[in-house]
Motif scaffolding. Sequence first.
Motif: not given
Length: 147
Positions: A55-56, A83-86, A90-92
Amino acid sequence: MTTMTAPRIRLSQQVIRFAGVGVLSTALHLGLFAALVRGGAASQVANGVALVIATVFNTALNRAWTFGVTGRERMVSHHGQALVIFAITYAATSLALAVLGHVAPASGTAVQTAVVALANVLSTAVRFVAMKRWIFRPVATASPTGG
């Protein structure tokens, strides 16, 4: 006061560049994931660590190349928004791994990696729209007369 400016990049170019960055980021994510799992890390931990690093990388490269944003202004904010998109990605991917663990608990690294890849692909459209409309949207600049 300085303002963040970005050159106008056509939507078609943005989509192509975003796809290229996505391929590189996905390869990084999946490569790190597989290496960590093979090294003995639990799949959820491996996914989280690999996804943070990817993500970074993804945010920095999309910021500069896909959306044409240069300079340090709002860089920390951009990474924070990413990080919100992360969290969504991450949840998915975590949910996909949890389902796989329930359905086929003896799945090998290749199957786990494929499931993470599929979940990642499904979250890609959300990521592009969020980056274009929220994270890297053009900032209104003040006119030289202050108005």
